[in-house]
Design a protein around this motif. Structure first.
Motif, PDB file in Angstrom:
ATOM      1  N   THR A  78      -6.455 -12.719 -23.496  1.00  0.00           N
ATOM      2  CA  THR A  78      -7.056 -13.905 -24.120  1.00  0.00           C
ATOM      3  C   THR A  78      -8.577 -13.808 -24.217  1.00  0.00           C
ATOM      4  O   THR A  78      -9.191 -14.511 -24.997  1.00  0.00           O
ATOM      5  CB  THR A  78      -6.731 -15.167 -23.300  1.00  0.00           C
ATOM      6  OG1 THR A  78      -7.351 -15.054 -22.008  1.00  0.00           O
ATOM      7  CG2 THR A  78      -5.233 -15.360 -23.158  1.00  0.00           C
ATOM      8  N   ASP A  80     -10.540 -15.027 -22.280  1.00  0.00           N
ATOM      9  CA  ASP A  80     -11.008 -16.392 -22.066  1.00  0.00           C
ATOM     10  C   ASP A  80     -10.912 -16.818 -20.608  1.00  0.00           C
ATOM     11  O   ASP A  80     -10.699 -17.986 -20.315  1.00  0.00           O
ATOM     12  CB  ASP A  80     -10.209 -17.355 -22.953  1.00  0.00           C
ATOM     13  CG  ASP A  80     -10.896 -18.709 -23.100  1.00  0.00           C
ATOM     14  OD1 ASP A  80     -12.137 -18.745 -23.090  1.00  0.00           O
ATOM     15  OD2 ASP A  80     -10.180 -19.720 -23.212  1.00  0.00           O
ATOM     16  N   GLY A  81     -11.049 -15.898 -19.689  1.00  0.00           N
ATOM     17  CA  GLY A  81     -11.007 -16.263 -18.284  1.00  0.00           C
ATOM     18  C   GLY A  81     -10.764 -15.047 -17.411  1.00  0.00           C
ATOM     19  O   GLY A  81     -10.669 -13.916 -17.884  1.00  0.00           O
ATOM     20  N   SER A 173     -18.598 -11.009 -22.304  1.00  0.00           N
ATOM     21  CA  SER A 173     -18.226 -11.799 -23.480  1.00  0.00           C
ATOM     22  C   SER A 173     -19.394 -11.945 -24.451  1.00  0.00           C
ATOM     23  O   SER A 173     -19.196 -11.944 -25.670  1.00  0.00           O
ATOM     24  CB  SER A 173     -17.656 -13.163 -23.076  1.00  0.00           C
ATOM     25  OG  SER A 173     -18.622 -13.952 -22.433  1.00  0.00           O
TER      26      SER A 173
END
Length: 190
Positions: A78, A80-81, A173
């Motif tokens: 993802t 995202d984490g 990121s």
């Protein structure tokens, strides 16, 4: 001179190893199937998902060794984490699996290009943050890098690895979204 074993032959492993060599240490590189004797300092310069097999294969040998975890446990599905519990870190999870090792979190907030160049964005000197419950581990790491041009800043106890991994994730990121370069990043001025 210290004996350093680095698991991982990629950009990070080579950049970290180059700094240890510059400081006068002997560096041996290995993969997951490494069969030699482990050095005084062992560096996990592999993706977080590869750590368990290395720990399982070398658990007894890691007792009493300084074990440097450079991983950022990013969820690459993802992006995202992180894949570790919110109240933990990759480093804390590693320490649980090899409780006799002197585990230290380091190098995860600095890209390979910065480590190789010794500067962040060709401006500020590169700094290695180090977090561990072992003062001995942090001291050994700093001593092994003396003369490399890198400085080591004590980031505190192993609990600080969580914040370091979050910072590492942000760093990755930003670079992945081309907001900063892979030779840039965060500078610690001290």
């Amino acid at each position: 001179m210290m004996e350093i074993t680095i698991f991982g032959k990629g950009n990070m492993g080579k950049a970290i190893g180059g700094n240890f060599e510059k400081a006068g240490n002997r560096v041996t590189y290995g993969g997951r199937d490494f069969k030699g004797s482990l050095g005084d300092v062992v560096v996990l310069a592999v993706p977080y998902g590869a750590v368990d097999s290395i720990l399982a294969a070398h658990k007894d040998e890691l007792a009493g060794k300084v074990l440097v975890d450079i991983t950022n446990p990013v969820n690459f599905d993802t992006f995202d984490g992180l894949v570790v519990p919110a109240d933990s870190s990759a480093t804390a999870e590693i320490q649980k699996k090899v409780p006799e090792a002197l585990v230290v979190k380091a190098f995860n907030t600095t890209f390979a290009g910065v480590l190789a160049a010794g500067k962040v964005g060709d401006k500020e000197p590169a700094v290695v943050l180090a977090a561990s419950d072992s003062e001995e581990a942090k001291k050994t790491l700093a001593e092994a890098l003396e003369g490399s041009g890198l400085s080591v800043v004590d980031a505190g106890s192993l609990k600080r690895a969580r914040e370091m991994e979050t910072l590492g994730f942000l760093h990755i990121s930003l670079a992945a979204r081309e907001k900063i370069s892979w030779t840039g990043g965060f500078a610690v001025i001290h």
